[in-house]
Design a protein around this motif. Structure first.
Motif, PDB file in Angstrom:
ATOM      1  N   ARG A 210       4.788   1.283   6.769  1.00 37.56           N
ATOM      2  CA  ARG A 210       4.276   2.736   6.984  1.00 37.56           C
ATOM      3  C   ARG A 210       5.113   3.765   6.112  1.00 37.56           C
ATOM      4  O   ARG A 210       4.560   4.704   5.434  1.00 37.56           O
ATOM      5  CB  ARG A 210       5.085   3.114   8.441  1.00 37.56           C
ATOM      6  N   ASN A 211       6.304   3.231   5.440  1.00 40.07           N
ATOM      7  CA  ASN A 211       7.015   4.007   4.574  1.00 40.07           C
ATOM      8  C   ASN A 211       6.235   3.836   3.178  1.00 40.07           C
ATOM      9  O   ASN A 211       6.288   4.912   2.422  1.00 40.07           O
ATOM     10  CB  ASN A 211       8.694   3.521   4.484  1.00 40.07           C
ATOM     11  N   ALA A 212       5.684   2.730   2.847  1.00 39.10           N
ATOM     12  CA  ALA A 212       5.044   2.679   1.637  1.00 39.10           C
ATOM     13  C   ALA A 212       3.931   3.243   1.766  1.00 39.10           C
ATOM     14  O   ALA A 212       3.573   4.000   0.671  1.00 39.10           O
ATOM     15  CB  ALA A 212       4.755   0.940   1.389  1.00 39.10           C
ATOM     16  N   TYR A 213       3.140   3.383   2.759  1.00 40.33           N
ATOM     17  CA  TYR A 213       1.943   4.110   2.997  1.00 40.33           C
ATOM     18  C   TYR A 213       2.458   5.533   2.693  1.00 40.33           C
ATOM     19  O   TYR A 213       1.269   6.205   2.073  1.00 40.33           O
ATOM     20  CB  TYR A 213       1.292   3.771   4.342  1.00 40.33           C
ATOM     21  N   LEU A 214       3.221   6.348   3.488  1.00 41.60           N
ATOM     22  CA  LEU A 214       3.695   7.684   3.199  1.00 41.60           C
ATOM     23  C   LEU A 214       3.928   8.074   1.816  1.00 41.60           C
ATOM     24  O   LEU A 214       3.635   9.179   1.608  1.00 41.60           O
ATOM     25  CB  LEU A 214       4.677   8.085   4.239  1.00 41.60           C
TER      26      LEU A 214
END
Length: 217
Positions: free
Chosen positions: A198-202
């Motif tokens: 999720r962090n990498a996506y954001l």
């Protein structure tokens, strides 16, 4: 090629019903792009679903029931299964025709182009699901691997726990991952096992499709 559970039963679909269904799908896609609508629903959504990465989202599913009063939409989802089954059911052999393979490839290429504005070519795709080997539609995922690989892309199937994520992006067994075709049912990426993803996506370290925004809206 694994055998897919395709029924020999045919279900008739009236042209008028099909037109209504297609009209509602187009209206839904148009509504998704409406700024006033986005603002209206934003307050009820988590951060991941308020983030707009720029690509459209592949394999959106619109589930209709056919009734005596016409088709009724019962669900819109972002991990739609059955597309490969539908394609296979429309032809005799297990191998997708070259024209359909190219259309499938173009869909993923467009996602990548919209995401990174063509900075470099799309090379690698991961089809992601929780314990994919145990999924009923794992044979369908294999079909996508075969079809997209035949179009010159590197494609693998993985569980989220297999991903290696750092500041440089996402890798799978050493392979840099450009795009993740997400079939996981945690649509907002809220499970702790998906936190790094999720962090990498954001932070736009990889292209995710479909993604939380299209589910939330």
């Amino acid at each position: 090629m694994q055998r897919l559970p395709i029924s020999s039963l045919r279900v008739p679909l009236a042209k008028g019903d099909l037109q209504q269904m297609m009209g509602l799908v187009r209206l839904s896609a148009k509504l998704l792009q409406n700024p006033a609508y986005r603002q209206f629903v934003a307050g009820d959504l988590p951060e991941s679903a308020r983030f707009v990465p720029g690509n459209a989202g592949v394999m959106m599913g619109y589930d209709f029931h056919l009734t005596s009063a016409g088709p009724r939409l019962i669900e819109v989802n972002t991990n739609a299964g059955g597309s490969a089954l539908s394609l296979r059911a429309c032809q005799d052999g297990p191998n997708l025709t070259p024209s359909l393979r190219r259309r499938l490839r173009r869909m993923f290429l467009r996602e990548w182009l919209d995401f990174n504005a063509g900075q470099r070519p799309l090379q690698s795709i991961v089809i992601l699901d929780e314990k994919p080997l145990q999924q009923a539609l794992y044979p369908e995922m294999k079909c996508f691997v075969d079809w997209l690989t035949a179009e010159g892309l590197k494609v693998k199937i993985a569980d989220p726990s297999e991903l290696e994520i750092d500041d440089q992006g996402v890798r799978l067994a050493g392979m840099q991952v450009d795009l993740i075709y997400n079939r996981h049912c945690d649509f907002y990426l809220e499970d702790p096992v998906l936190a790094a993803m999720r962090n990498a996506y954001l932070e736009r370290r990889f292209c995710l499709t479909p993604y939380p925004f299209v589910y939330g809206h």
